[in-house]
Design a protein around this motif. Sequence first.
Motif, PDB file in Angstrom:
ATOM      1  N   LYS A 173       0.351  -1.591  -0.045  1.00 26.31           N
ATOM      2  CA  LYS A 173       0.104  -0.472  -0.171  1.00 26.31           C
ATOM      3  C   LYS A 173       0.610   1.112  -0.485  1.00 26.31           C
ATOM      4  O   LYS A 173       0.161   2.354  -0.054  1.00 26.31           O
ATOM      5  N   THR A 174       2.187   1.644   0.752  1.00 25.03           N
ATOM      6  CA  THR A 174       2.898   2.415   0.588  1.00 25.03           C
ATOM      7  C   THR A 174       4.355   2.801  -0.683  1.00 25.03           C
ATOM      8  O   THR A 174       4.645   3.129  -0.724  1.00 25.03           O
ATOM      9  N   THR A 213       6.680   2.315  -2.847  1.00 31.85           N
ATOM     10  CA  THR A 213       6.909   3.245  -4.716  1.00 31.85           C
ATOM     11  C   THR A 213       7.131   2.628  -5.324  1.00 31.85           C
ATOM     12  O   THR A 213       8.486   1.931  -5.353  1.00 31.85           O
ATOM     13  N   HIS A 260       0.655   0.579  -5.018  1.00 34.31           N
ATOM     14  CA  HIS A 260      -0.027   0.621  -3.740  1.00 34.31           C
ATOM     15  C   HIS A 260      -1.531  -0.294  -3.682  1.00 34.31           C
ATOM     16  O   HIS A 260      -2.801  -0.229  -3.607  1.00 34.31           O
TER      17      HIS A 260
END
Length: 391
Positions: A6-7, A9, A280
């Motif tokens: 989810k976080t 990059t 993400h």
Amino acid sequence: MIDARKTTTPRAVYIHIPFCTNKCHYCDFNSYVLKGQPVNEYLDALEREIERTVKAVPPGGIDTIFVGGGTPTVLLPDQMEKFLRIVRTYFDTTSGSLEFSMEANPGTTDAEKLQAMKEGGVNRISFGVQSFDNELLAGIGRIHNTDDVYRSLENARSVGFTNMSIDLMFGLPKQTLQTMSATLDEALRLELPHYSIYSLKVEENTLFHTLYHKNQLPLPDEDEELQMFLLIMERLKNAGYEQYEISNFARAGYESRHNSAYWLNHSYYGLGAGAHGYVHGERHVNIKGIQPYIDGSRSELPRLDQFEVTRREAMEDFMMVGLRLLRGVRDADFHRQFGENMDAVFGDTIQRLRGKGLLDVVDGGCRLSEQGLLLGNEVFAEFLSEEKDAK
């Protein structure tokens, strides 16, 4: 509960150039014959998509860029320069450790174009050779011949490329163990740092699919195809190449870092017509047609579909793609992504496959056994059968 997807990059970029000189008989990729196509307008649309993408999810350090197709090297030298200028504008290509790969078709890479590629930052080329048998090449719809292969490799070396790979195929119509062996002779004589060798899959919406259902596709039988795979593994191993993934062989240090990002279930930007991306925790596929993609990019991201990958699905993906690597999957990597131990989620499946002799349990993870390597799809499918809820 940890869910690093989810976080995180993306550190990998895939860019699709959908143009080809012709459509091969086995190909179901999103590609279109070049003649009459609005190439420059496509590159403009691609820039619009890239600009919106990096604004929405700004890139950090980029480890790999891979340009696929289609055949990216059908771009004219000035178009190639324009394309690579766009890439450099939005992604940092100055890192000395960046792997910047481009697919190429033999016969589409003269010295001028290769020089433009090298000056634009490309440092790895993957040539779609498929076979060193000219009759087989004609039979699968390729328009190059073996002379084009040698000439293209020589052109690439002449402008300074050293990191090169070729794709080969086995299980082709009318291919025999003997013709496969002869192709391996020619391929290994080149002493390249990397080889990708794939089995033919008859995909829908291809000429081969039509012929197959008319019983007009003279494929090798399953046993002969298996013997080809065993021969490939033996010959590459004896020549000093490590089989680091089911279909990929490399000298030490020349493994494809971009494809390894897929096999490790890492996130990546997917750009261009029909491209897939994973950012993400969401996967997307872009609009496929050239003009619809161009039109779609004018006001927003040119998405055909976008959906969230559930935590459970991501765990299954981790196992299925990760087990393609001969090193297997590691519990530490699983825990880093999901905050759980692999055995807590898939322990029963792992032990069941171990009992069948298809998986080897090793310190910190598991990997395909020698038998499992030959039955990979059967192994991968087992990770879709768990009923356990892993929310």
